[in-house]
Write an enzyme that holds these catalytic residues in place. Structure first.
Site, mmCIF file in Angstrom:
data_model
loop_
_atom_site.group_PDB
_atom_site.id
_atom_site.type_symbol
_atom_site.label_atom_id
_atom_site.label_comp_id
_atom_site.label_asym_id
_atom_site.label_seq_id
_atom_site.Cartn_x
_atom_site.Cartn_y
_atom_site.Cartn_z
ATOM 1 N N CYS A 28 0.846 -1.210 0.000
ATOM 2 C CA CYS A 28 0.000 0.000 0.000
ATOM 3 C C CYS A 28 0.882 1.262 0.000
ATOM 4 O O CYS A 28 1.693 1.457 0.910
ATOM 5 C CB CYS A 28 -0.895 0.004 1.232
ATOM 6 N N LYS A 55 -11.508 -8.142 4.480
ATOM 7 C CA LYS A 55 -11.082 -7.523 5.745
ATOM 8 C C LYS A 55 -11.703 -8.189 6.966
ATOM 9 O O LYS A 55 -12.900 -8.467 6.985
ATOM 10 C CB LYS A 55 -11.513 -6.045 5.749
ATOM 11 N N GLU A 80 -5.430 7.115 8.440
ATOM 12 C CA GLU A 80 -5.028 7.969 7.311
ATOM 13 C C GLU A 80 -3.511 8.197 7.324
ATOM 14 O O GLU A 80 -2.913 8.481 8.364
ATOM 15 C CB GLU A 80 -5.732 9.347 7.336
ATOM 16 N N SER A 81 -2.932 8.134 6.117
ATOM 17 C CA SER A 81 -1.473 8.260 6.020
ATOM 18 C C SER A 81 -0.970 9.611 6.521
ATOM 19 O O SER A 81 0.065 9.684 7.191
ATOM 20 C CB SER A 81 -1.025 8.043 4.572
#
Ligand SMILES: N[C@@H](CCC(=O)N[C@@H](CS)C(=O)NCC(=O)O)C(=O)O
Length: 244
Positions: A28, A55, A80-81
């Site tokens: 990812c 998932k 969130e990145s």
């Protein structure tokens, strides 16, 4: 802990008090940002990989958005990145990555917004029919030109952060690392980044590749291309190249 991806029906490995955990997916590009920050700042952590096509319920309970990356420590969860990376930078302020100058910080936010165009363009070109490829490459090269110009305007280099990488360098890198996979996937030399046209980006790439964090968290273009091929065919193999 095993690096194999946890799917529906798996049990979430028990957490330990005070131990930072990253829920990730090995290929990812967004989780890659957080992994870069963790490595660059030498932050102790463990990794639990997740099968994002199947998932586990416990993963959806942690992040109803269903996305990697997710960070967890004790009762704190951040997703969130960008939020995870900035949170790490705030909690571990040594070797700070976010610019202190407000103008630079504002512009790095603009660069981040623009980054989405490059990432989307990359995945769209990777899955593009041959007849549409050139148009997509033209778009991508316009985006690269934007970043080339920004690096030139900053005048320092080799990083967006100057002589040292900043947070935006680590937000930019996952797509840039994957970009050479496009020429492999499409069997197209035209997809390669021309070092004559993009000298600043070429220098950035070389400087990034020398960073221990980039070496620790990265993969080569060939491996990225194999994963992306499976992903585009609707059959991502999250355990690809694992020897365990
Ligand atoms: N805006 C998110 C995007 C994260 C994201 O899209 N991650 C992908 C994997 S690369 C994901 O988890 N996808 C879940 C899904 O496709 O259902 C971020 O910056 O963290």
């Amino acid at each position: 802990m095993s690096l194999k991806a946890h799917a529906q029906g798996s049990t979430c490995p028990p957490t330990k008090p005070g131990v930072l955990r990253l829920y990730s997916m090995r290929f990812c590009p967004f989780a890659h940002r957080t992994r870069l920050v963790l490595h660059h700042k030498n932050i102790p952590h463990e990794v639990v990989n997740v099968n994002l096509k199947d998932k586990p319920d416990w993963f959806l309970a942690l992040n109803p958005l269903g996305n990697a990356p997710v960070l967890q420590i004790d009762d704190k969860i951040v997703v969130e990145s960008t939020a995870t990376s900035e949170w790490l930078d705030d909690v571990y302020p040594e070797n700070r990555l976010q610019p202190s100058d407000p103008y630079r910080r504002a512009w790095d936010r603009v660069l981040l917004e623009y980054m989405g165009k490059l990432t989307n363009g990359f995945y769209s070109a990777a899955g593009s029919p041959a007849a549409e490829l050139q148009g997509k490459l033209d778009e991508i090269m316009k985006h690269f030109q934007f970043f080339e110009d920004k690096l030139r305007e900053r005048g320092e280099g080799p990083f967006f952060g100057g002589s040292k990488p900043c947070m935006f360098d680590f937000f930019f890198w996952p797509t840039f690392e994957r970009y050479p996979a496009l020429a492999i996937l499409q069997d197209s030399p035209a997809a390669r980044l021309d070092p004559q046209r993009f000298p600043k980006l070429t220098a950035l790439g070389k400087a990034m590749e020398r960073l221990p964090a980039v070496k620790a968290a990265g993969l080569d273009a060939e491996k990225h291309s194999v994963f992306i091929k499976g992903y585009l065919a609707g059959k991502p193999d999250y355990d690809l190249f694992l020897e365990e």
